[in-house]
Motif scaffolding. Structure first.
Motif, PDB file in Angstrom:
ATOM      1  N   TRP A  39      -6.060  -9.084  -1.513  1.00 63.31           N
ATOM      2  CA  TRP A  39      -7.017  -8.559  -0.550  1.00 63.31           C
ATOM      3  C   TRP A  39      -6.630  -7.134  -0.173  1.00 63.31           C
ATOM      4  O   TRP A  39      -5.450  -6.856   0.050  1.00 63.31           O
ATOM      5  CB  TRP A  39      -6.988  -9.382   0.737  1.00 63.31           C
ATOM      6  N   THR A  40      -7.595  -6.271   0.006  1.00 68.74           N
ATOM      7  CA  THR A  40      -7.326  -4.947   0.566  1.00 68.74           C
ATOM      8  C   THR A  40      -7.411  -5.062   2.082  1.00 68.74           C
ATOM      9  O   THR A  40      -7.971  -6.029   2.619  1.00 68.74           O
ATOM     10  CB  THR A  40      -8.354  -3.908   0.078  1.00 68.74           C
ATOM     11  N   ARG A  42      -9.277  -3.356   3.948  1.00 68.63           N
ATOM     12  CA  ARG A  42     -10.704  -3.301   4.282  1.00 68.63           C
ATOM     13  C   ARG A  42     -11.341  -4.694   4.170  1.00 68.63           C
ATOM     14  O   ARG A  42     -12.099  -5.111   5.030  1.00 68.63           O
ATOM     15  CB  ARG A  42     -11.419  -2.308   3.367  1.00 68.63           C
ATOM     16  N   THR A  73      -0.646  -1.826  -5.808  1.00 69.34           N
ATOM     17  CA  THR A  73      -1.082  -0.620  -5.104  1.00 69.34           C
ATOM     18  C   THR A  73      -1.903   0.220  -6.068  1.00 69.34           C
ATOM     19  O   THR A  73      -1.654   0.205  -7.277  1.00 69.34           O
ATOM     20  CB  THR A  73       0.109   0.219  -4.584  1.00 69.34           C
ATOM     21  N   GLU A  81      -3.785   2.471  -1.716  1.00 70.02           N
ATOM     22  CA  GLU A  81      -4.427   1.250  -1.232  1.00 70.02           C
ATOM     23  C   GLU A  81      -3.557   0.070  -1.651  1.00 70.02           C
ATOM     24  O   GLU A  81      -3.265  -0.119  -2.826  1.00 70.02           O
ATOM     25  CB  GLU A  81      -5.822   1.127  -1.854  1.00 70.02           C
ATOM     26  N   LYS A  82      -3.115  -0.703  -0.666  1.00 65.78           N
ATOM     27  CA  LYS A  82      -2.295  -1.881  -0.945  1.00 65.78           C
ATOM     28  C   LYS A  82      -3.198  -3.097  -1.128  1.00 65.78           C
ATOM     29  O   LYS A  82      -4.228  -3.221  -0.465  1.00 65.78           O
ATOM     30  CB  LYS A  82      -1.333  -2.162   0.221  1.00 65.78           C
ATOM     31  N   HIS A  83      -2.757  -3.988  -2.000  1.00 69.35           N
ATOM     32  CA  HIS A  83      -3.443  -5.265  -2.206  1.00 69.35           C
ATOM     33  C   HIS A  83      -2.482  -6.368  -1.772  1.00 69.35           C
ATOM     34  O   HIS A  83      -1.398  -6.516  -2.351  1.00 69.35           O
ATOM     35  CB  HIS A  83      -3.859  -5.426  -3.666  1.00 69.35           C
TER      36      HIS A  83
END
Length: 187
Positions: A39-40, A42, A73, A81-83
């Motif tokens: 999941w991000t 956001r 990332t 953006e990390k996941h």
């Protein structure tokens, strides 16, 4: 990516404090509900109904306590953006009544409130029922019972409950999903 822990035992006050927040508990529930998914921030913010800028604090706290993992990332528009993914399949709390004080009480009450809200919503949306004629995948069961357990068998009783839940947690992720809340306490 770090391996996902089968069962994370929460046994210290700092971790209790990390979980003593409804947003963090919801984030944990979401990620543990789909442990193979990433999941991000956001996506998670949208699921819990907060702005992405407001969810980072909660994600960082869960990551610090290894309850969430950064699995990937990517650079998006010059920003990393990390996941995120779950750090475990299940969480078990091991605290004595006086240890953790308010945090322990708050965590237990949040868990009970979440189950109550889930059941309320499921009955309201008619996605669950108590009817014995309903398909098993839609049928819920709520039961309270008083059992008498000899003192030398209490630990074994607890272990059997945990073993049964664990057996089904490890079942196929494509199977019907049910939330299970087990409580055993002295009466």
């Amino acid at each position: 990516m770090a391996d996902i822990v089968i069962e994370r035992v929460i046994d210290d006050v700092s971790m209790l404090k990390a979980l003593a927040d409804p947003i963090r508990m919801t984030l944990l529930d979401l990620t543990m509900g789909q442990p193979d998914r990433t999941w991000t921030a956001r996506e998670l913010a949208a699921q819990v109904g907060v702005l992405p800028t407001n969810v980072y604090y909660h994600l960082n706290m869960l990551e610090r306590h290894e309850l969430l993992q950064v699995r990937d990332t990517r650079v998006v528009n010059g920003i990393i953006e990390k996941h995120y993914g779950a750090g475990q399949y299940s969480v078990t709390f091991h605290r004595r009544a006086g240890d953790g004080g308010d945090e322990t009480r708050e965590l237990v009450l949040q868990a009970i409130d979440k189950v109550r809200d889930d059941i309320h919503d499921g009955l309201k949306m008619e996605s669950m029922t108590m009817s014995p004629d309903a398909p098993d995948s839609e049928r819920m069961m709520v039961s309270t019972g008083l059992v008498h357990i000899p003192e030398d068998q209490i630990a074994g009783f607890r272990a059997e409950l945990i073993q049964m839940v664990t057996r089904y947690e490890r079942a196929s992720r494509n199977a019907c999903r049910f939330t299970v809340m087990v409580a055993i306490y002295p009466s």
